[in-house]
Design a protein around this motif. Structure first.
Motif, PDB file in Angstrom:
ATOM      1  N   LYS A  29       0.685  -1.179  -0.001  1.00 34.42           N
ATOM      2  CA  LYS A  29      -0.013  -0.247  -0.029  1.00 34.42           C
ATOM      3  C   LYS A  29       0.918   1.337   0.069  1.00 34.42           C
ATOM      4  O   LYS A  29       0.463   2.222  -0.657  1.00 34.42           O
ATOM      5  CB  LYS A  29      -1.017  -0.031   1.370  1.00 34.42           C
ATOM      6  N   CYS A  30       1.843   1.096   1.098  1.00 32.65           N
ATOM      7  CA  CYS A  30       2.762   2.387   1.077  1.00 32.65           C
ATOM      8  C   CYS A  30       3.464   2.620  -0.333  1.00 32.65           C
ATOM      9  O   CYS A  30       3.761   3.911  -0.702  1.00 32.65           O
ATOM     10  CB  CYS A  30       3.483   2.434   2.207  1.00 32.65           C
ATOM     11  N   ASN A  31       4.055   1.442  -0.984  1.00 37.74           N
ATOM     12  CA  ASN A  31       4.714   1.635  -2.183  1.00 37.74           C
ATOM     13  C   ASN A  31       3.948   2.160  -3.257  1.00 37.74           C
ATOM     14  O   ASN A  31       4.281   3.183  -4.086  1.00 37.74           O
ATOM     15  CB  ASN A  31       5.253   0.420  -2.588  1.00 37.74           C
ATOM     16  N   THR A  32       2.539   1.800  -3.325  1.00 35.74           N
ATOM     17  CA  THR A  32       1.588   2.278  -4.245  1.00 35.74           C
ATOM     18  C   THR A  32       1.512   3.924  -4.013  1.00 35.74           C
ATOM     19  O   THR A  32       1.387   4.457  -5.154  1.00 35.74           O
ATOM     20  CB  THR A  32       0.369   1.347  -4.225  1.00 35.74           C
ATOM     21  N   VAL A  33       1.352   4.154  -2.842  1.00 33.35           N
ATOM     22  CA  VAL A  33       0.999   5.527  -2.704  1.00 33.35           C
ATOM     23  C   VAL A  33       2.229   6.506  -3.158  1.00 33.35           C
ATOM     24  O   VAL A  33       2.019   7.541  -3.670  1.00 33.35           O
ATOM     25  CB  VAL A  33       0.880   5.941  -0.878  1.00 33.35           C
ATOM     26  N   ASN A  34       3.362   5.768  -2.808  1.00 35.14           N
ATOM     27  CA  ASN A  34       4.843   6.837  -3.113  1.00 35.14           C
ATOM     28  C   ASN A  34       5.000   6.729  -4.435  1.00 35.14           C
ATOM     29  O   ASN A  34       5.810   7.699  -4.875  1.00 35.14           O
ATOM     30  CB  ASN A  34       5.894   6.159  -2.341  1.00 35.14           C
ATOM     31  N   GLU A  35       4.503   5.977  -5.392  1.00 30.60           N
ATOM     32  CA  GLU A  35       4.591   6.084  -6.725  1.00 30.60           C
ATOM     33  C   GLU A  35       3.835   6.940  -7.420  1.00 30.60           C
ATOM     34  O   GLU A  35       3.956   7.384  -8.614  1.00 30.60           O
ATOM     35  CB  GLU A  35       4.274   4.588  -7.268  1.00 30.60           C
ATOM     36  N   LEU A  36       2.996   7.546  -6.768  1.00 31.77           N
ATOM     37  CA  LEU A  36       1.770   8.440  -7.508  1.00 31.77           C
ATOM     38  C   LEU A  36       2.101   9.897  -7.173  1.00 31.77           C
ATOM     39  O   LEU A  36       2.742  10.301  -5.974  1.00 31.77           O
ATOM     40  CB  LEU A  36       0.474   7.989  -7.051  1.00 31.77           C
ATOM     41  N   ASP A  37       1.959  10.740  -8.234  1.00 33.62           N
ATOM     42  CA  ASP A  37       1.896  12.156  -7.871  1.00 33.62           C
ATOM     43  C   ASP A  37       0.542  12.585  -7.461  1.00 33.62           C
ATOM     44  O   ASP A  37      -0.249  11.741  -7.183  1.00 33.62           O
ATOM     45  CB  ASP A  37       2.254  13.007  -9.177  1.00 33.62           C
ATOM     46  N   ILE A  38       0.299  13.824  -7.226  1.00 40.33           N
ATOM     47  CA  ILE A  38      -0.817  14.468  -6.381  1.00 40.33           C
ATOM     48  C   ILE A  38      -2.044  13.996  -7.262  1.00 40.33           C
ATOM     49  O   ILE A  38      -3.059  13.728  -6.761  1.00 40.33           O
ATOM     50  CB  ILE A  38      -0.779  15.705  -6.202  1.00 40.33           C
ATOM     51  N   GLU A  39      -2.146  14.214  -8.574  1.00 39.52           N
ATOM     52  CA  GLU A  39      -2.992  13.744  -9.486  1.00 39.52           C
ATOM     53  C   GLU A  39      -3.653  12.336  -9.293  1.00 39.52           C
ATOM     54  O   GLU A  39      -4.689  12.001  -9.189  1.00 39.52           O
ATOM     55  CB  GLU A  39      -3.013  14.289 -10.627  1.00 39.52           C
ATOM     56  N   GLY A  40      -2.601  11.502  -9.285  1.00 42.90           N
ATOM     57  CA  GLY A  40      -2.638  10.093  -9.215  1.00 42.90           C
ATOM     58  C   GLY A  40      -3.250   9.695  -7.560  1.00 42.90           C
ATOM     59  O   GLY A  40      -4.191   8.923  -7.558  1.00 42.90           O
ATOM     60  N   LEU A  41      -2.738  10.418  -6.800  1.00 44.93           N
ATOM     61  CA  LEU A  41      -3.248  10.005  -5.309  1.00 44.93           C
ATOM     62  C   LEU A  41      -4.911  10.611  -5.289  1.00 44.93           C
ATOM     63  O   LEU A  41      -5.627   9.763  -4.743  1.00 44.93           O
ATOM     64  CB  LEU A  41      -2.452  11.027  -4.401  1.00 44.93           C
ATOM     65  N   ARG A  42      -5.074  11.442  -5.873  1.00 40.58           N
ATOM     66  CA  ARG A  42      -6.632  12.007  -5.864  1.00 40.58           C
ATOM     67  C   ARG A  42      -7.471  11.141  -6.745  1.00 40.58           C
ATOM     68  O   ARG A  42      -8.664  10.750  -6.029  1.00 40.58           O
ATOM     69  CB  ARG A  42      -6.687  13.333  -6.627  1.00 40.58           C
ATOM     70  N   LYS A  43      -7.128  10.659  -7.673  1.00 42.38           N
ATOM     71  CA  LYS A  43      -7.462   9.574  -8.418  1.00 42.38           C
ATOM     72  C   LYS A  43      -7.542   8.193  -7.474  1.00 42.38           C
ATOM     73  O   LYS A  43      -8.966   7.752  -7.388  1.00 42.38           O
ATOM     74  CB  LYS A  43      -6.919   9.243  -9.735  1.00 42.38           C
ATOM     75  N   LEU A  44      -6.685   7.839  -6.962  1.00 46.40           N
ATOM     76  CA  LEU A  44      -6.547   6.722  -6.185  1.00 46.40           C
ATOM     77  C   LEU A  44      -7.600   6.765  -5.027  1.00 46.40           C
ATOM     78  O   LEU A  44      -8.373   5.856  -4.709  1.00 46.40           O
ATOM     79  CB  LEU A  44      -5.325   6.320  -5.813  1.00 46.40           C
ATOM     80  N   LYS A  45      -7.727   7.922  -4.350  1.00 46.71           N
ATOM     81  CA  LYS A  45      -8.480   8.400  -3.248  1.00 46.71           C
ATOM     82  C   LYS A  45     -10.006   7.838  -3.549  1.00 46.71           C
ATOM     83  O   LYS A  45     -10.790   7.428  -2.782  1.00 46.71           O
ATOM     84  CB  LYS A  45      -8.279   9.591  -2.613  1.00 46.71           C
ATOM     85  N   ARG A  46     -10.232   8.669  -4.877  1.00 44.44           N
ATOM     86  CA  ARG A  46     -11.597   8.625  -5.037  1.00 44.44           C
ATOM     87  C   ARG A  46     -12.051   7.300  -5.417  1.00 44.44           C
ATOM     88  O   ARG A  46     -13.269   6.620  -5.242  1.00 44.44           O
ATOM     89  CB  ARG A  46     -11.854   9.425  -6.666  1.00 44.44           C
ATOM     90  N   ASP A  47     -11.284   6.503  -6.253  1.00 39.46           N
ATOM     91  CA  ASP A  47     -11.490   4.928  -6.418  1.00 39.46           C
ATOM     92  C   ASP A  47     -11.882   4.108  -5.187  1.00 39.46           C
ATOM     93  O   ASP A  47     -12.757   3.632  -5.327  1.00 39.46           O
ATOM     94  CB  ASP A  47     -10.306   4.301  -7.426  1.00 39.46           C
ATOM     95  N   LEU A  48     -10.653   4.291  -4.389  1.00 46.09           N
ATOM     96  CA  LEU A  48     -11.125   3.477  -3.183  1.00 46.09           C
ATOM     97  C   LEU A  48     -12.402   3.989  -2.444  1.00 46.09           C
ATOM     98  O   LEU A  48     -13.211   3.075  -1.804  1.00 46.09           O
ATOM     99  CB  LEU A  48      -9.846   3.705  -2.078  1.00 46.09           C
ATOM    100  N   ARG A  49     -12.748   5.218  -2.398  1.00 48.85           N
ATOM    101  CA  ARG A  49     -13.837   5.769  -1.943  1.00 48.85           C
ATOM    102  C   ARG A  49     -15.225   5.445  -2.510  1.00 48.85           C
ATOM    103  O   ARG A  49     -16.394   5.048  -1.812  1.00 48.85           O
ATOM    104  CB  ARG A  49     -13.936   7.425  -1.734  1.00 48.85           C
ATOM    105  N   ASN A  50     -15.067   4.993  -3.744  1.00 50.56           N
ATOM    106  CA  ASN A  50     -16.221   4.551  -4.687  1.00 50.56           C
ATOM    107  C   ASN A  50     -16.527   2.933  -4.362  1.00 50.56           C
ATOM    108  O   ASN A  50     -17.193   2.421  -4.809  1.00 50.56           O
ATOM    109  CB  ASN A  50     -15.934   4.705  -6.003  1.00 50.56           C
ATOM    110  N   LEU A  51     -15.380   2.186  -3.670  1.00 48.69           N
ATOM    111  CA  LEU A  51     -15.781   0.923  -3.583  1.00 48.69           C
ATOM    112  C   LEU A  51     -16.806   0.661  -2.361  1.00 48.69           C
ATOM    113  O   LEU A  51     -16.903   1.665  -1.424  1.00 48.69           O
ATOM    114  CB  LEU A  51     -14.334   0.190  -2.964  1.00 48.69           C
ATOM    115  N   PRO A  52     -17.611  -0.520  -2.531  1.00 53.04           N
ATOM    116  CA  PRO A  52     -18.787  -0.651  -1.413  1.00 53.04           C
ATOM    117  C   PRO A  52     -18.047  -0.655   0.104  1.00 53.04           C
ATOM    118  O   PRO A  52     -16.802  -0.957   0.310  1.00 53.04           O
ATOM    119  CB  PRO A  52     -19.163  -1.924  -1.726  1.00 53.04           C
TER     120      PRO A  52
END
Lengths: 127, 188
Positions: free
Chosen positions: B115-138
């Motif tokens: 999880k930490c590695n995934t987060v560290n590989e992303l820039d701010i736009e990528g992080l915002r996208k990942l946050k939205r994707d995770l928030r959309n999960l049930p």
């Protein structure tokens, strides 16, 4: 239909102040949101909104004045925004106002992302 | 016992490293609320940085409260279980640094490092996208949170997460996560 009136507090968890008015259609949530049972708390608000929006096409104004909410709360807030979006699509007059402090760039970004996900227009206003 | 912990050495270590807050113990709400209030009032001249520190603290604290493998049970009438852990806030010329530490089960180590590695590989736009994707999960059954705390921490900090895992025995490891918040932070 009864109004929801919750007085916010910050003794242990951070409970937001909630005023949902069934007569005026003005629904306001303010303060800070960090709760023990986040989904249970917001489910009450969602149930109320479901009831309100099932009674014809009454106007609804949603004023969000939360200055802090944790990630778990943001998931519940997104559910509320989606509900409002559906109500709007059914032809009802819905307005969503979000108040934030001018310095709070993180909040502005968060609201933009919530608006994108719920596919709904949110008016950003400063306190 | 001769190798007693030397409180004075502790104190000097903290002083030399500009430690502002150090807490070790159960992550129960009354204590977390007090630490939160302290953080808010301490940095009220810079509200954005103050809120970043406060928000990151809450997410780190929730991780410990929910996931630390070292558990405490309180009370008899109404039993409360909370995780044990450590939190530290320190400052240097350029940064505030938040650190949390807690025990985790060895079998959970790969997932958390992933999880930490995934987060560290992303820039701010990528992080915002990942946050939205995770928030959309049930919603996850039996989970209180939204599982996006680490992503949110990286968004607020705008700095990578540093992770350190030290094996203790065949069951447990000690897990440390730290992150810097720039003193002149501006959201992009």
């Amino acid at each position: 239909m009864e109004n929801i009136e919750i007085k916010g507090e910050k003794t242990e968890f951070f409970i937001p102040t909630v005023n949902f008015n069934a007569e005026t259609g003005v629904c306001e949530i303010a303060g800070e949101s960090y709760l023990e049972e986040t989904f249970e708390f917001y489910q009450k608000l969602i149930d109320w909104l479901n009831q309100y929006t099932s009674q014809g096409k009454k106007t609804l104004i949603f004023n969000c004045k939360l200055t802090y909410f944790n990630t778990a709360s943001s998931k519940a807030i997104l559910e509320i925004l989606r509900l409002l979006k559906n109500y709007q699509e059914s032809g009802a007059d819905v307005k969503i106002n979000w108040f934030y402090h001018e310095w709070d760039d993180d909040m502005k970004m968060e609201v933009e992302d919530l608006g994108l996900d719920a596919d709904v227009k949110i008016d950003l206003l400063t306190f | 016992m001769t190798n007693k912990i030397n409180i004075f050495d502790y104190y000097m270590d903290f002083e030399e490293n500009n430690v502002i807050i150090y807490y070790k113990g159960p992550f129960i709400e009354t204590i977390l609320a007090k630490i939160s209030e302290d953080i808010k009032s301490r940095f009220d001249t810079d509200p954005l940085t103050s809120k970043k520190i406060f928000s990151i603290f809450i997410e780190l604290a929730q991780n410990i409260a929910h996931h630390s493998a070292e558990r405490n049970v309180f009370g008899e009438a109404r039993i409360k279980i909370s995780g044990n852990g450590t939190f530290q806030l320190s400052e240097s010329d350029e940064y505030f640094t938040l650190v949390s530490g807690n025990l985790i089960r060895n079998e959970d180590v790969p997932e958390i490092i992933d999880k930490c590695n995934t987060v560290n590989e992303l820039d701010i736009e990528g992080l915002r996208k990942l946050k939205r994707d995770l928030r959309n999960l049930p919603r996850r059954e039996g989970h209180k949170g939204a599982n996006i705390g680490l992503v949110d921490i990286a968004i607020k900090a705008q700095n990578p997460l540093r992770v350190e895992v030290t094996p203790i025995n065949e069951d447990f490891s000690y897990f440390i996560i730290s992150v810097d918040v720039s003193k002149t932070s501006k959201a992009e």
